[in-house]
Design an enzyme around this catalytic site. Structure first.
Site, PDB file in Angstrom:
ATOM      1  N   LYS A   3      -0.572  14.562 -11.679  1.00 45.81           N
ATOM      2  CA  LYS A   3       0.355  14.066 -12.697  1.00 45.81           C
ATOM      3  C   LYS A   3       1.370  15.140 -13.086  1.00 45.81           C
ATOM      4  O   LYS A   3       2.514  14.833 -13.432  1.00 45.81           O
ATOM      5  CB  LYS A   3      -0.418  13.572 -13.917  1.00 45.81           C
ATOM      6  N   ASN A  31       3.319   2.597 -10.783  1.00 41.61           N
ATOM      7  CA  ASN A  31       2.081   2.570 -11.566  1.00 41.61           C
ATOM      8  C   ASN A  31       0.837   2.864 -10.735  1.00 41.61           C
ATOM      9  O   ASN A  31      -0.155   3.357 -11.280  1.00 41.61           O
ATOM     10  CB  ASN A  31       1.933   1.194 -12.228  1.00 41.61           C
ATOM     11  N   ASP A  45       0.879  -1.161   0.000  1.00 43.03           N
ATOM     12  CA  ASP A  45       0.000   0.000   0.000  1.00 43.03           C
ATOM     13  C   ASP A  45       0.920   1.216   0.000  1.00 43.03           C
ATOM     14  O   ASP A  45       1.607   1.489   0.988  1.00 43.03           O
ATOM     15  CB  ASP A  45      -0.883  -0.003   1.246  1.00 43.03           C
ATOM     16  N   TYR A  55      -6.669  14.884 -10.419  1.00 42.62           N
ATOM     17  CA  TYR A  55      -5.825  13.914 -11.124  1.00 42.62           C
ATOM     18  C   TYR A  55      -4.811  14.630 -12.007  1.00 42.62           C
ATOM     19  O   TYR A  55      -3.618  14.308 -11.997  1.00 42.62           O
ATOM     20  CB  TYR A  55      -6.705  12.999 -11.975  1.00 42.62           C
TER      21      TYR A  55
END
Length: 245
Positions: free
Chosen positions: A172, A88, A61, A168
């Site tokens: 990134k 990932n 985790d 999101y």
């Protein structure tokens, strides 16, 4: 004969992560499938083992410091080094709206996995990566994280105008900054650090709305994970080559 390379892929029990592990394993690389849910990790690893791949589940985790430390310790005890780390694991979070409606908590939820988790895992694995003759780190980014692309307010990155994902998207962008920072720090070590942009791939994260398969989406990460000594570092790439930051 030299020993096979050793890889860790986080968030590897399904989707692009699982396919990255599969494609690396088909190259003869020993793959460890990091999974938050131990049971799902075991099922995924068993599937790859049935395909003749040397695959092992690893409870991981990325938001749990103790779990990350345990994973690094387990890899060290088993192999003494790590050759490939693919960060990932990622989430979109529960907020879908314009930035004016977001709260710090909305961003924090996503950053815990997409940014802070990458930092925690990478730092925990760096001692093992430094023992590799050719360490490779691949951070799974996205074209929506490119400021150069999203700065075109009329067009924006592919798919970005279809929905509001400031949490999101900004995570990134932050991940891209981390990628460059690590590449700069590790430049003299031979460890190469790059960001992979898989494209709009059909996964659970987007309700399988993506227009390409996980097999296609995994290609760029596998390429960056297996770069030769003359390969680049500190770049963001998709399957066609460099993507602007």
């Amino acid at each position: 004969m030299s020993e096979p390379a050793v890889a860790l892929v986080t968030g590897a029990n399904k989707g692009i992560g699982f396919e990255i592990a599969r494609q690396l394993g088909r190259r003869g690389i020993v793959v460890h499938l990091g999974a938050r849910d131990a049971g799902r990790g075991r099922v995924a690893a068993a599937q790859l083992t049935a395909e003749g791949i040397a695959a092992y589940p690893l409870r991981l985790d990325v938001t749990d410091a103790e779990c990350v430390a345990d994973a690094a310790r387990a890899l060290g005890e088993r192999h003494g080094r790590l050759d490939i780390l693919v960060n990932n694991a990622g989430i979109t979070g529960g907020f879908f709206g314009p930035p004016s409606a977001a709260t710090p908590g909305d961003l924090r939820e996503v950053y815990e996995t997409n940014v802070f988790g990458v930092l925690a895992v990478t730092n925990a694995m760096l001692p093992l990566l430094r023992r590799s003759p050719a360490g490779r780190v691949v951070n799974m980014s996205s074209t929506v994280g490119s400021l150069a692309l999203t700065a075109d307010l009329d067009a924006g990155a592919p798919g970005f105008k279809d929905y509001n994902l400031v949490t999101y998207q900004s995570s990134k962008t932050a991940l891209n900054a981390l990628t460059v920072a690590y590449a700069r720090e590790l430049l003299a070590t031979g460890i190469k650090v790059n960001a992979a942009n898989p494209g709009f791939t059909a996964t659970d994260m987007n309700g399988h709305r993506g227009h390409q398969s996980v097999e296609q989406g995994a290609v760029v990460a596998v390429r960056l994970a297996t770069l030769g000594p003359d390969g680049p570092t500190g770049t963001s790439q998709d399957d066609a080559g460099p993507v602007p930051w």
